[in-house]
Scaffold this active site. Structure first.
Site, mmCIF file in Angstrom:
data_model
loop_
_atom_site.group_PDB
_atom_site.id
_atom_site.type_symbol
_atom_site.label_atom_id
_atom_site.label_comp_id
_atom_site.label_asym_id
_atom_site.label_seq_id
_atom_site.Cartn_x
_atom_site.Cartn_y
_atom_site.Cartn_z
ATOM 1 N N HIS A 119 0.820 -1.213 0.000
ATOM 2 C CA HIS A 119 0.000 0.000 0.000
ATOM 3 C C HIS A 119 0.851 1.260 0.000
ATOM 4 O O HIS A 119 2.040 1.226 0.328
ATOM 5 C CB HIS A 119 -0.973 0.009 1.189
ATOM 6 C CG HIS A 119 -0.342 0.109 2.542
ATOM 7 N ND1 HIS A 119 0.076 1.304 3.085
ATOM 8 C CD2 HIS A 119 -0.085 -0.834 3.475
ATOM 9 C CE1 HIS A 119 0.565 1.091 4.296
ATOM 10 N NE2 HIS A 119 0.500 -0.202 4.557
ATOM 11 N N CYS A 135 3.029 -4.863 6.646
ATOM 12 C CA CYS A 135 2.742 -4.622 5.226
ATOM 13 C C CYS A 135 3.989 -4.158 4.488
ATOM 14 O O CYS A 135 5.028 -3.911 5.082
ATOM 15 C CB CYS A 135 1.646 -3.553 5.094
ATOM 16 S SG CYS A 135 0.016 -4.107 5.637
#
Length: 162
Positions: A119, A135
């Protein structure tokens, strides 16, 4: 496998491959806790994954996402100062699911259930330094370029380079 993504944890680098050739790469930021597959580890899970969902295709650059939904906010220094506790998920999301049962799929090691994404993150965040909660983060412009080169189901390798 012709088109795929590789993410090197030691090098903090993401490479997109087309027709088995590297075509573009970006510096990333993976987990501050290092590698780790277990739920609650805060680590970036290793092994083969695939892009389960692509989220935010038409969102403006800097759009803020919470629980994979746009909040209507656009990231700014003022917004960041007002919410210093937030782990910013911006611009686009590639939600990953593991392809290796017992390593990154199922039970206490399920990457999808851990909400492991590639992301966007604020441009003020350093790349090439592990700082995420698990992440893989990229700056917004790089995230858009990656997103535009991806497709659902695309394979993703996370680990050390071969």
């Amino acid at each position: 496998m012709d088109d795929w993504i590789s993410i090197s944890l030691p090098e903090q680098r993401l490479v997109i491959h087309q027709r088995n050739r590297p075509i573009q790469s970006w510096s990333v930021s993976t987990a501050a806790a290092g590698a780790g597959e277990r739920n609650g580890s805060g680590g970036t899970p290793r092994g083969w994954h695939r892009v389960r969902a692509m989220i935010g295709a038409t969102a403006p650059t800097g759009s803020v996402f919470v629980a994979r939904r746009p909040t209507g906010e656009i990231h700014s220094a003022t917004l960041a100062a007002a919410h210093p506790e937030r782990d910013w998920i911006l611009t686009r999301i590639l939600w990953l699911c593991g392809d290796e049962p017992g390593l990154n799929r199922g039970g206490a090691v399920d990457s999808q259930r851990r909400f492991i994404y590639i992301h966007g993150t604020p441009d003020t965040e350093p790349m090439g330094v592990p700082r995420s909660h698990g992440c893989i983060r990229l700056h917004s412009a790089d995230m858009i370029a990656l997103f535009n080169a991806c497709r659902p189901g695309m394979p993703v390798w996370i680990g050390a380079p071969d």
